[in-house]
Design a protein around this motif. Structure first.
Motif, mmCIF file in Angstrom:
data_model
loop_
_atom_site.group_PDB
_atom_site.id
_atom_site.type_symbol
_atom_site.label_atom_id
_atom_site.label_comp_id
_atom_site.label_asym_id
_atom_site.label_seq_id
_atom_site.Cartn_x
_atom_site.Cartn_y
_atom_site.Cartn_z
ATOM 1 N N ALA A 1 38.140 -47.396 42.800
ATOM 2 C CA ALA A 1 37.076 -46.434 42.532
ATOM 3 C C ALA A 1 35.993 -46.506 43.595
ATOM 4 O O ALA A 1 35.344 -45.502 43.907
ATOM 5 N N THR A 2 35.786 -47.687 44.154
ATOM 6 C CA THR A 2 34.798 -47.858 45.219
ATOM 7 C C THR A 2 35.135 -46.991 46.426
ATOM 8 O O THR A 2 34.290 -46.267 46.958
ATOM 9 N N GLY A 3 36.378 -47.068 46.856
ATOM 10 C CA GLY A 3 36.819 -46.276 47.997
ATOM 11 C C GLY A 3 36.869 -44.791 47.687
ATOM 12 O O GLY A 3 36.533 -43.957 48.536
ATOM 13 N N LEU A 4 37.301 -44.461 46.483
ATOM 14 C CA LEU A 4 37.357 -43.060 46.063
ATOM 15 C C LEU A 4 35.979 -42.422 46.123
ATOM 16 O O LEU A 4 35.821 -41.312 46.657
ATOM 17 N N ARG A 5 34.987 -43.105 45.614
ATOM 18 C CA ARG A 5 33.629 -42.560 45.634
ATOM 19 C C ARG A 5 33.146 -42.351 47.064
ATOM 20 O O ARG A 5 32.546 -41.317 47.392
#
Length: 216
Positions: free
Chosen positions: A172-176
């Motif tokens: 989710a960190t990279g997605l954001r």
């Protein structure tokens, strides 16, 4: 997806199967110095995909652990050296998707919160460095993921509009970070705890073979 001219890959958990390596080296340090035991599922849910600075802050906030980035950097780097990062394997179909994208004339970049030394050690060992035009690594940005800065830098380096780029991420960190930079993002994870946090991705895949089929 003819509109996609370039693909920007994350590293850890996306191209290389590194999360258990990191967990197996962090856990002994946490147990020895701070009497803290976490499971691999805890690692995936709470630590994976984040920077060292964030994880040090998280340890203090959630467990009252007083430590420093300098101490954890020294301890983890020593542990990684003993364990040998060259033992980290590629994710299934990682080599093939890079080869296929290159053969199809797609441009490729790497956007990671890991340092260049990790990139050089692991991807160098597997002979994959030559597939990438550039590496946006932790030391090249002020704000790491989930800040958009790494992907904004990659977009500038590619010289392409965001619509012509696709990010491939597993957390989710990279997605954001990718989405805040205006990029479409395909989430790739076999971990249930991560997949539950990736529902806002433009595409959801279980493995890189599926990403390859979608792109090519």
């Amino acid at each position: 997806m003819e509109q996609i001219e370039a693909v920007l890959f994350d590293l850890d958990g996306t191209l290389i199967d590194s999360e258990h390596f990191y967990y197996s080296n962090w856990q002994p340090i946490l147990a020895e110095h701070f009497d803290l035991t976490i499971t691999f599922e805890d690692w995936l849910a709470l630590f994976a995909g984040h920077t060292l600075a964030r994880n040090v802050h998280f340890l203090k906030k959630n467990w009252g652990i007083e430590t420093s980035e300098a101490f954890m950097w020294k301890e983890t780097r020593a542990a990684y050296a003993r364990a040998d990062m060259r033992t980290i394997s590629l994710m299934p179909f990682a080599r093939e998707i890079l080869q296929n994208l290159h053969a199809a004339g797609k441009r490729i970049g790497l956007v990671t919160s890991s340092y260049q030394t990790t990139v050089d050690t692991v991807l160098g060992h597997h002979g994959l460095l030559g597939f990438f035009e550039f590496f946006v690594t932790r030391e090249k940005v002020v704000q790491a993921k989930p800040n958009a800065e790494p992907y904004l830098m990659a977009t500038k380096l590619m010289g392409l509009a965001p619509v012509n780029l696709l990010a491939v991420e597993d957390t989710a960190t990279g997605l954001r970070a990718a989405q805040d930079a205006g990029l479409r993002c395909v989430a790739v994870s076999r971990q249930a705890v991560e997949r539950a946090r990736l529902t806002s991705a433009d595409y959801m895949m279980e493995n890189l073979f599926e990403v390859n089929e979608m792109l090519l």
